[in-house]
Motif scaffolding. Structure first.
Motif, PDB file in Angstrom:
ATOM      1  N   PHE A 130       0.904  -1.254  -0.123  1.00 53.48           N
ATOM      2  CA  PHE A 130       0.053  -0.071   0.166  1.00 53.48           C
ATOM      3  C   PHE A 130       0.856   1.354   0.035  1.00 53.48           C
ATOM      4  O   PHE A 130       1.885   1.244   0.625  1.00 53.48           O
ATOM      5  N   THR A 131       0.606   2.215  -0.831  1.00 51.04           N
ATOM      6  CA  THR A 131       0.869   3.572  -0.615  1.00 51.04           C
ATOM      7  C   THR A 131       0.079   4.540  -0.038  1.00 51.04           C
ATOM      8  O   THR A 131      -1.069   4.877  -0.399  1.00 51.04           O
ATOM      9  N   LEU A 132       0.265   5.092   1.370  1.00 57.29           N
ATOM     10  CA  LEU A 132      -0.330   5.887   2.084  1.00 57.29           C
ATOM     11  C   LEU A 132       0.227   7.061   2.605  1.00 57.29           C
ATOM     12  O   LEU A 132       1.523   7.295   2.665  1.00 57.29           O
ATOM     13  N   VAL A 142      -4.739   1.111   7.416  1.00 59.37           N
ATOM     14  CA  VAL A 142      -4.508   0.055   6.675  1.00 59.37           C
ATOM     15  C   VAL A 142      -5.578  -0.976   6.764  1.00 59.37           C
ATOM     16  O   VAL A 142      -5.816  -1.602   8.053  1.00 59.37           O
ATOM     17  N   ARG A 143      -6.582  -1.215   5.929  1.00 54.45           N
ATOM     18  CA  ARG A 143      -7.473  -2.161   6.209  1.00 54.45           C
ATOM     19  C   ARG A 143      -8.441  -1.800   7.484  1.00 54.45           C
ATOM     20  O   ARG A 143      -8.662  -2.706   8.455  1.00 54.45           O
ATOM     21  N   THR A 144      -8.819  -0.657   7.562  1.00 55.80           N
ATOM     22  CA  THR A 144      -9.742  -0.204   8.654  1.00 55.80           C
ATOM     23  C   THR A 144      -8.979   0.015   9.948  1.00 55.80           C
ATOM     24  O   THR A 144      -9.529   0.214  11.209  1.00 55.80           O
ATOM     25  N   ASN A 145      -7.772  -0.361  10.285  1.00 52.74           N
ATOM     26  CA  ASN A 145      -7.022  -0.341  11.348  1.00 52.74           C
ATOM     27  C   ASN A 145      -5.742   0.990  11.309  1.00 52.74           C
ATOM     28  O   ASN A 145      -5.511   1.228  10.096  1.00 52.74           O
ATOM     29  N   LEU A 167       2.850  -5.662   9.905  1.00 52.04           N
ATOM     30  CA  LEU A 167       2.920  -4.536   8.986  1.00 52.04           C
ATOM     31  C   LEU A 167       4.002  -3.757   9.010  1.00 52.04           C
ATOM     32  O   LEU A 167       4.776  -3.636  10.185  1.00 52.04           O
ATOM     33  N   VAL A 168       4.763  -3.955   7.898  1.00 54.41           N
ATOM     34  CA  VAL A 168       6.316  -3.278   7.987  1.00 54.41           C
ATOM     35  C   VAL A 168       6.129  -1.989   6.986  1.00 54.41           C
ATOM     36  O   VAL A 168       5.431  -1.778   5.840  1.00 54.41           O
ATOM     37  N   VAL A 169       6.591  -0.674   7.489  1.00 53.80           N
ATOM     38  CA  VAL A 169       6.423   0.511   6.734  1.00 53.80           C
ATOM     39  C   VAL A 169       7.728   0.931   6.402  1.00 53.80           C
ATOM     40  O   VAL A 169       8.764   0.786   7.049  1.00 53.80           O
ATOM     41  N   TYR A 170       8.018   1.419   5.016  1.00 56.95           N
ATOM     42  CA  TYR A 170       8.950   1.872   4.575  1.00 56.95           C
ATOM     43  C   TYR A 170       8.914   3.517   4.037  1.00 56.95           C
ATOM     44  O   TYR A 170       7.892   3.652   3.563  1.00 56.95           O
ATOM     45  N   ASP A 171      10.139   4.146   4.436  1.00 55.75           N
ATOM     46  CA  ASP A 171      10.028   5.501   3.777  1.00 55.75           C
ATOM     47  C   ASP A 171      11.339   5.409   2.865  1.00 55.75           C
ATOM     48  O   ASP A 171      12.598   5.358   3.328  1.00 55.75           O
ATOM     49  N   ARG A 181       0.351  -7.105  13.096  1.00 60.33           N
ATOM     50  CA  ARG A 181      -0.995  -6.967  12.608  1.00 60.33           C
ATOM     51  C   ARG A 181      -2.043  -7.055  13.505  1.00 60.33           C
ATOM     52  O   ARG A 181      -2.293  -7.934  14.257  1.00 60.33           O
ATOM     53  N   LEU A 182      -3.101  -6.065  13.164  1.00 58.43           N
ATOM     54  CA  LEU A 182      -4.299  -6.066  13.922  1.00 58.43           C
ATOM     55  C   LEU A 182      -5.368  -6.858  13.305  1.00 58.43           C
ATOM     56  O   LEU A 182      -5.534  -6.697  12.156  1.00 58.43           O
ATOM     57  N   ILE A 183      -5.882  -7.911  13.852  1.00 57.76           N
ATOM     58  CA  ILE A 183      -7.020  -8.943  13.144  1.00 57.76           C
ATOM     59  C   ILE A 183      -8.335  -7.973  13.328  1.00 57.76           C
ATOM     60  O   ILE A 183      -8.988  -8.227  12.273  1.00 57.76           O
ATOM     61  N   ALA A 184      -8.782  -7.531  14.429  1.00 54.11           N
ATOM     62  CA  ALA A 184     -10.227  -7.068  14.518  1.00 54.11           C
ATOM     63  C   ALA A 184     -10.072  -5.601  13.559  1.00 54.11           C
ATOM     64  O   ALA A 184      -9.072  -5.242  13.333  1.00 54.11           O
TER      65      ALA A 184
END
Length: 343
Positions: A130-132, A142-145, A167-171, A181-184
């Protein structure tokens, strides 16, 4: 990796739609990319009772594995720990014989292994990219979380790779955040370290920060932190005490967590309520962990005790032929002192 056609059940992760009563399927986009990467040709089983005979004993063996290893459900701290347990059980299962067959599972696989083709050199990236844009709260959705990133990235676009368990975030090419990762749905996961630069400017926001509550729940912010913080606030006032704690938390970027907690406890015991004192004690703890195991310990008088060599080691040493030490050559100084005239 198998060659030719591989039979698949109509798993939802692969099959988006079953077309009538034929074997044609509308495949999921990621599944098509996966098959293309590994060069697999899929043959889908008939749905329902009509395709039960096409699966052989696969489902029966899956049921055996589940009943023998996953009943009752194992209690684990993370998905990675569960995967490690399943890998170990899978290795142990190679010594098992299925009913009255003459060879074990491992022996059957060894005979089939030469018929397989090697895997591609590059692994398939199973995560979804994803690009956010980072919002003003230093978070991405990301996906409602929602997940936190360092405050220096507010207003910038980052890339987020979503895996099954993290979840891994890159700059650019730099990894800036990694979260479980959050499941709910509708959850928020915040890292206290991401907000420290902002809290230095606004230390009054620290006590009510949601990231602080999550750090306590995760065990990263320990009772030792709280005790040192309370003492610093009493000694320096609320604003300066909060800022001193934030400076201590910033030390966690360069020092291991366990050494930092040890430094906090030692500094609290001596009444040293500054970040510099905590850093000094934490480095002492780090040096003690890396020191040789047989280093001589200081004696009660503050002097370092000499540890003698074991008798077995001394017996193997060559004889010492060096002359005994002497101070005779210093006697000439005494003669010069006697020959000097008295004023």
């Amino acid at each position: 990796m198998p060659t030719g056609k591989v039979r698949y059940d109509n798993l939802r992760a692969a099959v988006a739609q079953v077309l009538g009563f034929s074997r044609h399927r509308v495949e999921a986009e990621r599944w098509t990319a996966f098959r293309s990467h590994y060069g697999l040709e899929a043959l889908y089983c008939q749905p329902g009772i009509r395709g039960a005979h096409e699966k052989g004993g696969v489902e029966g063996q899956i049921g055996w594995f589940r009943r023998n290893h996953l009943v009752p459900v194992p209690e684990v701290a993370s998905l990675a720990e569960l995967n490690a347990m399943i890998d170990r059980w899978d290795q142990e299962d190679e010594d098992r014989r299925i009913r009255s067959r003459p060879r074990t599972i491992g022996e059957y696989f060894a005979s089939e292994q030469p018929l397989l083709v090697p895997l591609p050199d590059e692994p398939f990236e199973t995560g979804r990219l994803f690009t956010l844009r980072v919002d003003r709260y230093s978070q991405i959705s990301v996906r409602t979380n929602r997940y936190s990133v360092p405050v220096r990235l507010i207003g910038r676009n980052v890339r987020a790779m979503l895996h099954a368990s993290e979840l891994v975030v890159y700059d650019g090419r730099e990894e800036v955040a990694r979260h479980e990762r959050l499941i709910a749905k509708g959850g928020t996961r915040l890292e206290l370290d991401h907000y420290l630069e902002a809290l230095v400017r606004k230390p009054g926001a620290l006590p009510g920060a949601t990231a602080l509550d999550q750090a306590r729940s995760a065990g990263r912010f320990t009772p030792v932190h709280d005790a040192w913080w309370d003492a610093a606030v009493k000694a320096h006032g609320e604003r300066d005490g909060n800022r001193a704690l934030i400076e201590v938390l910033l030390l966690g970027r360069h020092l291991p967590h366990e050494h930092l907690v040890t430094g906090l406890a030692a500094a609290l015991k001596t009444g040293a309520l500054t970040a510099d004192a905590v850093a000094l004690e934490a480095r002492k703890a780090a040096d003690a962990d890396t020191a040789p195991a047989e280093a001589p310990e200081p004696s009660a008088g503050g002097r370092t005790s000499i540890v003698p060599l074991p008798a077995a080691v001394r017996a193997r040493l060559p004889p010492d032929k060096r002359p005994l030490p002497s101070v005779a050559h210093y006697d000439q100084l005494l003669r010069l002192r006697r020959d000097r005239p008295t004023p």
